[in-house]
Motif scaffolding. Structure first.
Motif, PDB file in Angstrom:
ATOM      1  N   TYR A 173       2.190  -1.826   7.662  1.00 55.93           N
ATOM      2  CA  TYR A 173       1.535  -1.053   6.608  1.00 55.93           C
ATOM      3  C   TYR A 173       2.434   0.074   6.112  1.00 55.93           C
ATOM      4  CZ  TYR A 173      -2.497   0.746   4.039  1.00 55.93           C
ATOM      5  OH  TYR A 173      -3.354   1.130   3.043  1.00 55.93           O
ATOM      6  N   LEU A 176       5.444  -0.301   3.425  1.00 56.41           N
ATOM      7  CA  LEU A 176       5.200  -0.317   1.982  1.00 56.41           C
ATOM      8  C   LEU A 176       4.399   0.910   1.588  1.00 56.41           C
ATOM      9  CD1 LEU A 176       4.185  -4.079   1.738  1.00 56.41           C
ATOM     10  CD2 LEU A 176       6.382  -3.107   1.080  1.00 56.41           C
ATOM     11  N   ASN A 177       4.443   1.229   0.340  1.00 53.37           N
ATOM     12  CA  ASN A 177       3.694   2.383  -0.161  1.00 53.37           C
ATOM     13  C   ASN A 177       2.935   1.956  -1.421  1.00 53.37           C
ATOM     14  OD1 ASN A 177       2.685   4.939  -0.609  1.00 53.37           O
ATOM     15  ND2 ASN A 177       4.534   5.653  -1.656  1.00 53.37           N
ATOM     16  N   THR A 178       1.861   1.218  -1.201  1.00 54.96           N
ATOM     17  CA  THR A 178       1.080   0.708  -2.321  1.00 54.96           C
ATOM     18  C   THR A 178      -0.354   0.473  -1.870  1.00 54.96           C
ATOM     19  OG1 THR A 178       0.849  -1.132  -3.891  1.00 54.96           O
ATOM     20  CG2 THR A 178       1.777  -1.654  -1.729  1.00 54.96           C
ATOM     21  N   LYS A 179      -1.259   0.493  -2.818  1.00 59.51           N
ATOM     22  CA  LYS A 179      -2.658   0.193  -2.536  1.00 59.51           C
ATOM     23  C   LYS A 179      -2.983  -1.275  -2.814  1.00 59.51           C
ATOM     24  CE  LYS A 179      -4.335   4.887  -3.466  1.00 59.51           C
ATOM     25  NZ  LYS A 179      -5.268   5.716  -4.275  1.00 59.51           N
ATOM     26  N   GLU A 180      -2.006  -2.020  -3.299  1.00 56.21           N
ATOM     27  CA  GLU A 180      -2.213  -3.432  -3.587  1.00 56.21           C
ATOM     28  C   GLU A 180      -2.170  -4.258  -2.298  1.00 56.21           C
ATOM     29  OE1 GLU A 180      -2.918  -4.660  -6.588  1.00 56.21           O
ATOM     30  OE2 GLU A 180      -2.889  -2.617  -7.392  1.00 56.21           O
ATOM     31  N   ARG A 181      -2.951  -5.307  -2.246  1.00 59.35           N
ATOM     32  CA  ARG A 181      -3.010  -6.135  -1.048  1.00 59.35           C
ATOM     33  C   ARG A 181      -1.843  -7.113  -0.943  1.00 59.35           C
ATOM     34  NH1 ARG A 181      -9.415  -7.909  -1.201  1.00 59.35           N
ATOM     35  NH2 ARG A 181     -10.297  -5.906  -0.498  1.00 59.35           N
ATOM     36  N   ARG A 182      -1.452  -7.677  -2.052  1.00 56.96           N
ATOM     37  CA  ARG A 182      -0.475  -8.768  -2.036  1.00 56.96           C
ATOM     38  C   ARG A 182       0.863  -8.388  -1.399  1.00 56.96           C
ATOM     39  NH1 ARG A 182      -0.978 -13.503  -4.960  1.00 56.96           N
ATOM     40  NH2 ARG A 182      -3.076 -13.844  -5.791  1.00 56.96           N
ATOM     41  N   PRO A 183       1.422  -7.208  -1.654  1.00 54.13           N
ATOM     42  CA  PRO A 183       2.702  -6.883  -0.998  1.00 54.13           C
ATOM     43  C   PRO A 183       2.618  -6.917   0.525  1.00 54.13           C
ATOM     44  CG  PRO A 183       2.308  -5.404  -2.839  1.00 54.13           C
ATOM     45  CD  PRO A 183       1.050  -6.181  -2.645  1.00 54.13           C
ATOM     46  N   TYR A 184       1.491  -6.467   1.091  1.00 56.05           N
ATOM     47  CA  TYR A 184       1.339  -6.501   2.545  1.00 56.05           C
ATOM     48  C   TYR A 184       1.237  -7.938   3.043  1.00 56.05           C
ATOM     49  CZ  TYR A 184       0.407  -1.523   2.088  1.00 56.05           C
ATOM     50  OH  TYR A 184       0.510  -0.181   1.795  1.00 56.05           O
TER      51      TYR A 184
END
Length: 310
Positions: A173, A176-184
């Motif tokens: 977690y 990455l620095n994003t609120k999107e699900r797909r990158p994780y």
């Protein structure tokens, strides 16, 4: 023309995952892990985390193989005990073992008593088997053809692995620095696909001895499709707790269903009225979200699957 066909075939083959580095070091703090791998875009990615020594119950690290004879012996002893506690003036029961089968005969002069004892014995057999499976982290399952079998309780392994594997989820977690699900999800898939793969034994014929729990996949740096998919579901439940995830069982394979909005061209499956995007954590093919192998696609399209929810 043949040269062009060969070129087109080569270009259509999926890129295989590359694990560039795996290091496991035991320190006073625990096991320190370091990974490097190459993703589908040929980018070099890395991951590092520490898992404490004392956070892994033996049941999680060393799943027991399922032994039908041991289960039968447990049931036989329970039936014998229950029969010995019956009032001999009311009825007598004879328990028999023949191979893998257990049977009994009831002698009584009262038909109502025979029916009641028959019900009791069946309940003892069922509850004893359920207890044996629970103690050994197994449960019953039914294939898409209706065949009944015993397999490791993947959902239980996934749930109980979440606390000890929290450092892994946090490391993924925090990468990455994003609120999107797909990158994780993309990061997790690429990492798992790069972990060396072991073939899966037939679930209906196997005693589960080849299955590795989520912590064991990490500690041994290897896993079959059931093992890797269970690990993926366990980590996703911590990383993205609001996202519904299912494990989809195919003949000798398993993959994930993710409750996310599908993009154009992605392979999906509708389960209980909800649409899931499919994903392959197993590797070694570097398949992105929404793309699955040809064998998986054939099985899905012909209904050769069943599923369980994380």
């Amino acid at each position: 023309m043949r040269r062009y066909l060969v070129l087109l075939l080569f270009l259509s083959l999926p890129i295989e995952a590359q694990q560039l580095l795996f290091e496991k070091t035991r320190t006073q703090a625990g096991y320190e892990f370091e990974y490097r791998w190459r993703d589908a875009d040929k980018r070099q990615l890395s991951l590092a985390f520490t898992l404490p020594h004392d956070k892994f119950p033996t049941e999680l690290l060393q799943p027991k193989a399922y032994h039908p004879k041991a289960a039968q012996r447990r049931i036989y002893m329970a039936l014998m005990k229950h029969s010995s506690e019956l009032d001999p003036r009311l009825a007598s029961v004879r328990i028999q073992r023949r191979g893998r089968d257990l049977s009994w005969s009831i002698r009584t002069t009262k038909a109502s008593a025979k029916q009641d004892i028959q019900r009791q014995l069946m309940e003892v057999r069922q509850s004893t088997m359920d207890q044996y499976l629970w103690e050994n982290y197994y449960h019953r399952f039914e294939s898409f053809l209706g065949q009944e079998g015993i397999k490791p309780d993947h959902m239980r392994f996934a749930n109980e692995s979440q606390p000890p594997l929290l450092p892994v989820s946090q490391a993924l977690y925090q990468s990455l620095n994003t609120k999107e699900r797909r990158p994780y999800i993309r990061l997790l898939l690429g990492w798992l696909q790069s972990i060396p793969y072991n073939p899966l034994d037939n679930r209906l014929e196997s005693n589960g001895s080849g299955y590795l729990s989520p912590p064991a996949v990490i500690l041994n740096n290897v896993g079959d499709c059931d093992s890797k998919t269970t690990l993926a579901g366990s980590l996703l439940a911590t990383m993205l707790p609001k996202m519904s995830t299912v494990i989809i069982y195919l003949p000798n394979h398993a993959l994930l269903g993710l409750k996310i909005a599908p993009l154009a061209g992605e392979k999906t499956l509708k389960l209980d009225g909800e649409t899931y995007v499919l994903a392959e954590p197993t590797g070694p093919a570097l398949l992105p979200i929404g793309e699955i192998g040809p064998d998986s696609e054939r099985a899905i399209d012909t209904g050769m699957y069943h599923f369980e929810r994380f």
